[in-house]
Write an enzyme that holds these catalytic residues in place. Structure first.
Site, PDB file in Angstrom:
ATOM      1  N   HIS A  48       0.806  -1.218   0.000  1.00  0.00           N
ATOM      2  CA  HIS A  48       0.000   0.000   0.000  1.00  0.00           C
ATOM      3  C   HIS A  48       0.844   1.274   0.000  1.00  0.00           C
ATOM      4  O   HIS A  48       0.317   2.350  -0.269  1.00  0.00           O
ATOM      5  CB  HIS A  48      -0.943   0.001   1.201  1.00  0.00           C
ATOM      6  N   ARG A  73       7.250  -5.746   2.962  1.00  0.00           N
ATOM      7  CA  ARG A  73       5.983  -6.360   2.536  1.00  0.00           C
ATOM      8  C   ARG A  73       5.866  -6.178   1.031  1.00  0.00           C
ATOM      9  O   ARG A  73       5.834  -5.056   0.528  1.00  0.00           O
ATOM     10  CB  ARG A  73       4.773  -5.753   3.235  1.00  0.00           C
ATOM     11  N   ASP A  87      16.967 -10.129  -3.587  1.00  0.00           N
ATOM     12  CA  ASP A  87      18.248  -9.787  -4.196  1.00  0.00           C
ATOM     13  C   ASP A  87      18.733  -8.393  -3.804  1.00  0.00           C
ATOM     14  O   ASP A  87      19.948  -8.162  -3.739  1.00  0.00           O
ATOM     15  CB  ASP A  87      18.158  -9.888  -5.724  1.00  0.00           C
ATOM     16  N   GLU A 152      -5.873 -12.742   5.973  1.00  0.00           N
ATOM     17  CA  GLU A 152      -6.746 -11.579   6.156  1.00  0.00           C
ATOM     18  C   GLU A 152      -8.126 -11.745   5.533  1.00  0.00           C
ATOM     19  O   GLU A 152      -8.785 -10.772   5.181  1.00  0.00           O
ATOM     20  CB  GLU A 152      -6.056 -10.330   5.606  1.00  0.00           C
ATOM     21  N   ASP A 178      -8.285  -5.893   6.462  1.00  0.00           N
ATOM     22  CA  ASP A 178      -8.923  -6.643   5.377  1.00  0.00           C
ATOM     23  C   ASP A 178      -9.850  -7.726   5.914  1.00  0.00           C
ATOM     24  O   ASP A 178     -10.877  -8.030   5.297  1.00  0.00           O
ATOM     25  CB  ASP A 178      -7.865  -7.244   4.463  1.00  0.00           C
TER      26      ASP A 178
END
Length: 271
Positions: A48, A73, A87, A152, A178
């Site tokens: 988000h 995240r 990476d 969620e 959520d």
């Protein structure tokens, strides 16, 4: 020389409480300040928050050497984004919207080199290996990758016991926002039905012997989560903290009263 030790993964394996902050402003300066503030972890939000890979890499660099561990995240649990985030140097990832054990298995495999997984082998070009300065990176990286999956939805909560059985999952994170929306209580994270489902989910995670995680900014909610056995706890978000501080500051400033204008002496009339 092996891959860097992931101190947060080790702490979660011991079920030690780890508190952290959500970083959604995509600012390396904010990440650097948060990393030095005393949190155990700082999470760079690529779901988000308006983050891309260069911004994530800049924040990982800002957090390097700070007291807090870095977590990223990702926007979704796809191989390509997990490969790239690992990476650029992330050792701990949180993957949203995982609903089944099969999905959790795919996430783990995307994060691990063969034979445990199918992570693409490009470490010689990557920041994760110090740009090939860590000769044993490929052989030691798997043990230091912390994989957290986010449940969620009602379907995900019902599948926690199966998800927890997937080897390589270090933490199951309950996403209350959520989940409340999926249950028909959008914005009401403390609706009794939502709290009941979360409580059962916490029991299932604890019974599986895994670490449970969530984010809650209210102290009462935080204490309830800890009492239920949770150990990965988001207690702040940079956006919320800054907005609240700004609103409080301007509110206090608006209460200031300007001094009354000084009254000048009346001039004398000339005769």
């Amino acid at each position: 020389m092996p891959a860097l030790k992931n101190k947060m993964k080790a702490a979660l394996a011991r079920h030690e409480l780890q508190i952290g902050i959500w970083l959604g402003l995509s600012s390396p300066a904010v990440a650097e300040m948060a990393g030095a503030a005393g949190y155990d972890w700082c999470l760079i939000d690529g779901e988000h928050g308006p983050n891309d890979l260069p911004l994530m890499a800049a924040q990982l660099r800002a957090l390097a050497g700070q007291g807090a561990s870095a977590v990223v995240r990702v926007p979704q649990g796809e191989d390509w984004i997990l490969k790239q985030v690992l990476d650029i140097g992330a050792q701990s990832v949180l993957v949203p919207m995982v609903e089944t054990a099969a999905q959790a298995q795919q996430v783990v495999e995307a994060c691990k080199y063969a034979p445990e997984g199918r992570r693409g082998v490009g470490y010689a070009l990557a920041r994760a290996s110090g740009y090939n300065a860590i000769p044993d990176y490929a052989k030691t990286a798997n043990d230091q990758i912390c994989v957290m999956v986010q449940v969620e939805t009602r379907a995900a909560m019902a599948n926690i016991a199966q998800i927890a059985k997937v080897p390589g999952i270090d933490c199951i994170f309950i996403g209350p926002a959520d989940l409340s929306a999926d249950m028909g209580h959008l914005g009401d994270l403390n609706h009794p039905e939502v709290l009941e489902v979360i409580a059962q989910g916490m029991k299932d995670i604890k019974a599986a012997g895994l670490c449970a995680g969530t984010i809650c900014l209210d102290p009462d909610d935080q204490q309830r989560f800890i009492a239920q056995g949770g150990c990965f706890l988001g207690v702040a978000a940079d956006v919320v903290t800054l907005q609240s501080a700004l609103a409080q500051n301007v509110g206090q400033a608006r209460q200031l009263q300007p001094p009354c204008p000084a009254r000048g002496r009346a001039g004398k009339l000339k005769s």
